[in-house]
Design a protein around this motif. Structure first.
Motif, short mmCIF file in Angstrom:
data_model
loop_
_atom_site.label_atom_id
_atom_site.label_comp_id
_atom_site.label_asym_id
_atom_site.label_seq_id
_atom_site.Cartn_x
_atom_site.Cartn_y
_atom_site.Cartn_z
N LEU A 29 0.85 -1.22 0.06
CA LEU A 29 -0.25 0.02 0.00
C LEU A 29 0.73 1.31 0.02
CD1 LEU A 29 -2.81 1.19 0.23
CD2 LEU A 29 -2.49 1.23 2.48
N ASP A 30 0.80 2.00 -1.14
CA ASP A 30 1.76 3.21 -1.22
C ASP A 30 3.10 2.78 -1.23
OD1 ASP A 30 -0.56 4.81 -1.66
OD2 ASP A 30 -0.70 5.10 0.79
N ASP A 31 3.57 1.74 -1.89
CA ASP A 31 4.78 1.38 -2.01
C ASP A 31 5.32 0.81 -0.61
OD1 ASP A 31 6.93 0.68 -3.69
OD2 ASP A 31 8.10 2.47 -3.05
N GLU A 32 4.50 0.59 0.24
CA GLU A 32 4.97 -0.02 1.74
C GLU A 32 4.39 -1.19 1.83
OE1 GLU A 32 4.13 2.55 4.78
OE2 GLU A 32 5.42 4.33 4.12
N VAL A 33 5.32 -2.21 2.67
CA VAL A 33 4.56 -3.60 2.80
C VAL A 33 3.76 -3.57 4.13
CG1 VAL A 33 5.47 -5.87 3.43
CG2 VAL A 33 6.70 -4.69 1.77
N VAL A 34 2.51 -4.04 3.78
CA VAL A 34 1.64 -3.87 4.87
C VAL A 34 1.85 -5.25 5.77
CG1 VAL A 34 -0.65 -4.04 5.39
CG2 VAL A 34 -0.11 -2.57 3.76
N ALA A 35 1.80 -6.31 5.05
CA ALA A 35 1.66 -7.64 5.69
C ALA A 35 2.31 -8.56 4.76
CB ALA A 35 0.58 -8.00 6.19
N PHE A 36 2.44 -9.81 4.64
CA PHE A 36 2.89 -10.86 3.89
C PHE A 36 1.49 -11.98 3.79
CE2 PHE A 36 6.89 -9.08 4.82
CZ PHE A 36 7.33 -8.87 3.62
N LEU A 37 0.95 -12.16 2.41
CA LEU A 37 0.08 -13.45 2.35
C LEU A 37 0.77 -14.50 2.18
CD1 LEU A 37 -3.34 -13.18 0.86
CD2 LEU A 37 -1.84 -14.97 -0.01
N CYS A 38 0.64 -15.81 2.85
CA CYS A 38 1.32 -16.83 2.75
C CYS A 38 0.31 -17.93 2.34
CB CYS A 38 1.96 -17.19 4.10
SG CYS A 38 3.27 -15.96 4.68
N VAL A 39 1.02 -18.91 1.55
CA VAL A 39 0.18 -20.14 1.01
C VAL A 39 0.89 -21.39 1.47
CG1 VAL A 39 -0.76 -21.11 -0.93
CG2 VAL A 39 -0.85 -18.79 -0.84
N ASP A 40 0.23 -22.02 1.85
CA ASP A 40 0.87 -23.44 2.30
C ASP A 40 0.36 -24.64 1.54
OD1 ASP A 40 2.63 -22.58 4.21
OD2 ASP A 40 1.36 -23.16 5.84
N ILE A 41 1.00 -25.28 0.60
CA ILE A 41 0.51 -26.39 -0.06
C ILE A 41 1.18 -27.70 0.42
CG2 ILE A 41 0.46 -27.41 -2.63
CD1 ILE A 41 0.56 -24.65 -3.53
N SER A 42 0.20 -28.72 0.77
CA SER A 42 0.68 -29.95 1.38
C SER A 42 1.46 -30.64 0.14
CB SER A 42 -0.32 -30.83 2.03
OG SER A 42 0.28 -31.98 2.24
N MET A 43 2.69 -31.26 0.42
CA MET A 43 3.23 -32.16 -0.66
C MET A 43 3.38 -33.49 -0.12
SD MET A 43 6.43 -29.72 -1.91
CE MET A 43 6.99 -30.84 -3.00
N ASN A 44 2.48 -33.85 0.81
CA ASN A 44 2.46 -35.40 1.45
C ASN A 44 2.23 -36.42 0.22
OD1 ASN A 44 3.43 -34.57 3.82
ND2 ASN A 44 1.31 -34.04 4.57
N GLU A 45 1.30 -36.27 -0.27
CA GLU A 45 0.69 -37.14 -1.49
C GLU A 45 1.65 -37.40 -2.55
OE1 GLU A 45 -3.03 -38.14 -4.23
OE2 GLU A 45 -3.08 -36.53 -2.91
#
Length: 485
Positions: A194-210
């Motif tokens: 937002l306005d060239d500043e980092v507000v937060a980080f959106l993280c994604v976890d994908i399981s690789m067990n299978e």
């Protein structure tokens, strides 16, 4: 020097081929495992990054900033921060009580609903938003869209190095982890700006067990396939090597071992019969051995011709030698043989062997026979006397040393029974003289005298000869005087 144990070329090459095939098979399995793992990791990493970017682009950044400011404000005002490693403890519950009411905020419910929609659309393990405090090594959960094992707002994790934002604070490396609790996970994070500043980080976890389980199965099946392929290559390699190397070498070796085992043949053609069509060093070796065989056969032929010539020469020399020491008229030993025999007797005397005697025999009236009846009849008289002497003295050597002179070297039974032999000889002459059916030249007459070696008187064999010669002349004189001895 100790003999080194024999290890055949076949064993050496077989061990080498087996080792190479097994090594190549093992390396092939490792390489395929690495390739498969890299492909899977790259694909899942790309998916996680793509989903993370897509989710960020669909969110209302204002809502994210509002919720992040609320949670981070409470975190900063909480004083003592208790990490998730103490989850469920009294201190952790006290710390988390500061965030009560956050989940009931409208902005929280709105964002969680949106994140769960994306979570279901993209079929991922979890989507969540975090903010980082690098000074405290803290990663603070802002919102977690998971349905199970949800991390409430304000939960603090101490993340390992490498998951932190880089020096720009705008990117987090995508990581793959294998934890006991969650298993294999690929995690990608995209900054919410937002306005060239980092507000937060959106993280994604994908399981690789299978996929990891499938990967293990794939590696296992690939390993079996490679093992079978390696075995097949090994078998065909050994068959090929045996046919083109071991077989021809063994054939050459066996032929060489049995080359001269057969008797009755000197010329061989064993290598000439062989055929190796490899068109390689073994073929060249066989050609060399065929040439060697041809050269050997030529040499053997030359040697055999030489042997035949030498044998003929030896036989001729032996015949000439025999003729040189034989009397041409009577066939008994001549004067040359007698002189050699005297040398041997003198050698025996020096060595202590002195049991011998010498008999001298002289044919009477040979000149008269030659003059009256001719030399041919004189020769008959000589041969007749020679036959009588040889028959009486069968175990002794008889020599003709002159026209009418004979010598007998008395040994063994003739030596020990000399008196009887003398009587036999004289009796034969008496009977011949009384036989009126015989021609004058056949009625041979001879004087005989003998002497034995005496250690007290004699030194050499010639001493014995002189005594025998004297005894013979005494006998001849007595015969002329008409006396009987």
């Amino acid at each position: 020097m100790d003999k080194k144990p024999f290890i055949s070329l076949k064993v050496r090459i077989s061990i080498g081929v087996v080792s190479v095939c097994l090594l190549l098979g093992f390396l092939a399995v490792l390489l395929m495992n690495r390739i498969a793992r890299d492909i899977v990791d790259e694909e899942y990493t790309d998916d996680a990054e793509r989903i993370s970017r897509a989710a960020v682009s669909a969110l209302d950044v204002g809502d994210v900033k509002e919720l992040t400011d609320i949670v981070m404000g409470i975190y900063e005002d909480a004083g003592e921060v208790v990490p998730s490693t103490e989850w469920g403890s009294e201190a952790w519950n006290k710390y988390m009580s500061n965030f009560e009411g956050v989940e009931s905020l409208p902005v929280f419910g709105k964002l969680r609903k949106q994140l769960r929609v994306y979570q279901e659309i993209f079929d991922v393990e979890c989507i969540y938003i975090m903010q980082f405090n690098k000074a405290g090594d803290h990663a603070i959960y802002i919102i977690d869209a998971a349905y199970e094992n949800v991390c409430p707002p304000g939960v603090v994790d101490s993340f390992v190095e490498g998951f932190w934002p880089d020096s720009t604070g705008r990117a987090i490396p995508t990581t793959i982890t294998n934890e006991e609790r969650y298993g294999w996970l690929v995690t990608a994070a995209t900054p919410v700006m937002l306005d060239d500043e980092v507000v937060a980080f959106l993280c994604v976890d994908i399981s690789m067990n299978e996929i990891k389980a499938n990967e293990r199965d794939y590696v296992f099946m690939t390993g079996i396939a490679m093992a079978l392929f390696t075995l097949m290559v090994l078998v065909f390699s050994l068959i090929y090597i045996n046919r083109n190397i071991f077989g021809p070498v063994a054939l050459l070796s066996d032929t060489a071992k049995n080359y001269c085992s057969e008797s009755g043949e000197i010329i061989h053609h064993e290598f000439e019969k062989l055929s190796v069509r490899n068109n390689d060093e073994i073929s060249d070796l066989l050609l060399s051995m065929k040439q060697m065989e041809a050269d050997m056969n030529a040499n053997i032929t030359a040697l055999m011709d030489t042997k035949v010539a030498l044998k003929a020469t030896e036989e001729k020399a032996s015949t000439m030698e025999a003729l040189a020491v034989k009397d041409t008229l009577t066939g008994i030993w001549n004067r040359l043989a007698y002189e050699d025999e005297i040398k041997k007797l003198n050698k025996d005397i020096r060595e202590g062997f002195t049991e011998f005697g010498i008999a001298m025999i002289d044919l009477n009236d040979l000149k008269k026979i030659n003059d009256t009846y001719g030399h041919e009849n004189g020769n008959i008289a000589i041969k007749s006397l020679s036959a009588i002497i040889c028959d009486v003295f069968k175990r002794s050597r008889v020599f003709r040393i002159g026209g009418d002179e004979f010598v007998v070297i008395l040994k063994k039974k003739d030596f020990r029974n000399i008196d009887k032999r003398m009587d036999d000889f004289n009796d034969r002459l008496v009977k011949i003289a009384a036989d009126n059916l015989l021609m004058p030249w056949e009625k041979v007459s001879a004087a005989i005298g003998y002497a034995m070696f005496d250690d007290d008187e004699d030194v050499i064999a010639e001493d014995v000869f002189k005594k025998a010669d004297k005894a013979m002349y005494e006998r001849k004189a007595a015969m002329k005087a008409g006396l009987t001895l």
